[in-house]
Scaffold this motif. Structure first.
Motif, short mmCIF file in Angstrom:
data_model
loop_
_atom_site.label_atom_id
_atom_site.label_comp_id
_atom_site.label_asym_id
_atom_site.label_seq_id
_atom_site.Cartn_x
_atom_site.Cartn_y
_atom_site.Cartn_z
N ARG A 1 2.45 1.64 -3.48
CA ARG A 1 1.35 2.29 -4.17
C ARG A 1 1.22 3.84 -4.17
N SER A 2 1.08 4.06 -2.89
CA SER A 2 0.95 5.55 -2.48
C SER A 2 2.17 6.45 -2.99
N ALA A 3 3.22 5.81 -2.89
CA ALA A 3 4.57 6.64 -3.09
C ALA A 3 4.55 6.90 -4.88
N ARG B 1 5.08 10.76 -1.83
CA ARG B 1 5.15 10.07 -0.47
C ARG B 1 4.58 8.95 -0.07
N TRP B 2 4.90 8.12 0.88
CA TRP B 2 4.13 6.76 0.84
C TRP B 2 3.06 6.91 1.94
N GLY B 3 3.07 7.98 2.65
CA GLY B 3 1.87 7.97 3.64
C GLY B 3 2.01 9.42 4.59
N ASP C 1 5.43 9.88 6.34
CA ASP C 1 6.70 9.85 5.43
C ASP C 1 7.44 11.07 6.15
N ARG D 1 1.74 6.87 -6.83
CA ARG D 1 0.51 7.66 -7.28
C ARG D 1 0.67 9.10 -6.55
N HIS D 2 1.33 9.16 -5.38
CA HIS D 2 1.34 10.79 -4.72
C HIS D 2 2.21 11.55 -5.73
N ASP E 1 0.81 -1.16 -0.06
CA ASP E 1 0.12 0.09 0.09
C ASP E 1 0.87 1.33 0.10
N GLN E 2 1.80 1.01 0.84
CA GLN E 2 2.86 2.20 0.73
C GLN E 2 3.33 2.68 -0.63
#
Length: 254
Positions: free
Chosen positions: A161-163, A170-172, A175, A165-166, A158-159
């Motif tokens: 994917r976040s990194a 950032r992974w969350g 971060d 797409r953000h 999940d992190q």
């Protein structure tokens, strides 16, 4: 939030290879000009690069928002016998014109700093204004895809994917880095702010991917560092530019 009020955490890119590259870059520029350089180190902290440049005979102004870091810089410069060549000033990109008071510099270093400033483009424009025409910028930023791969290999999908797409990489929400960069993004940013990229290379391709238990000795860390250096030198390694934990760019002011 103004730069001087922002909690600062340095981007965790190994500085040794970059520091050596900057010292060599400064030596080449100094040979061309026939004199020691005037250097600006924005966000230079405790002087990891500035002290080495001072020891090489260049005059370095370190601008950093942290008084603790600048105190450490002063101690290091004194211990190295170069307190007359390395000067620390509390400030940020917005205060460069005031700090330099009309002086221009031959070389500017901006390492692990754009991740934290309010507006990277504004900061780079201020650095460009501080450089003499034809002056050189050494820029080090954290790469987005490196953290995507590191998180995926750690099973933190999940992190990862976040990194990916953000908008800021950032992974969350916890971060520690406010932003990371893609190589194309950096080159476009430099072009908009008056620079021409001369060299771009990935830094620390392997170190952040190898599990910590496997690099628990100085010898292990040195071996991984050597592999990192060899990787970026081999033919066909252009892909590693985007996989490096850091991206080191050398650019010339137009």
């Amino acid at each position: 939030m103004p730069d001087e009020q922002r909690p600062r955490r340095r981007a965790s890119v190994r500085p040794n290879a970059v520091g050596a590259a900057v010292v060599a870059l400064a030596a080449d520029r100094s040979d061309r000009l026939g004199r020691p350089l005037e250097v600006l180190d924005l966000g230079g902290g405790t002087g990891g690069v500035a002290v080495a440049l001072g020891e090489a005979g260049h005059r370095v102004t370190v601008v950093d928002p942290s008084p603790d870091a600048l105190a450490a810089l002063t101690r290091r410069a004194r211990e190295s016998g170069i307190e007359g060549l390395v000067t620390g000033v509390q400030g940020d990109g917005d205060s460069l014109a005031e700090v330099l008071d009309g002086r221009v510099v031959d070389l500017a270093c901006c390492h692990g700093t754009l991740e934290f400033v309010d507006d990277p483009e504004t900061t780079l424009r201020a650095v460009a204004a501080a450089l003499a025409p034809g002056g050189v910028l050494s820029l080090l930023v954290s790469g987005r895809l490196a953290v995507v791969f590191a998180k995926a290999l750690a099973g933190e999908f999940d992190q990862a994917r976040s990194a990916l797409r953000h908008p800021s990489g950032r992974w969350g929400p916890t971060d520690p880095l406010p932003r990371r960069f893609d190589p194309d993004e950096v080159e476009a940013l430099l072009a908009r702010t008056g620079f021409t990229v001369e060299q771009s290379r990935g830094i620390d391709v392997l170190r952040h991917l190898v599990p910590a238990p496997l690099v628990d000795s100085e010898g292990d860390r040195a071996a991984v560092a050597e592999l990192d250096e060899l990787l970026v030198e081999v033919a066909g390694s252009e892909l590693l530019r985007i996989l490096g934990h850091g991206l080191h760019v050398v650019a010339r002011r137009d």
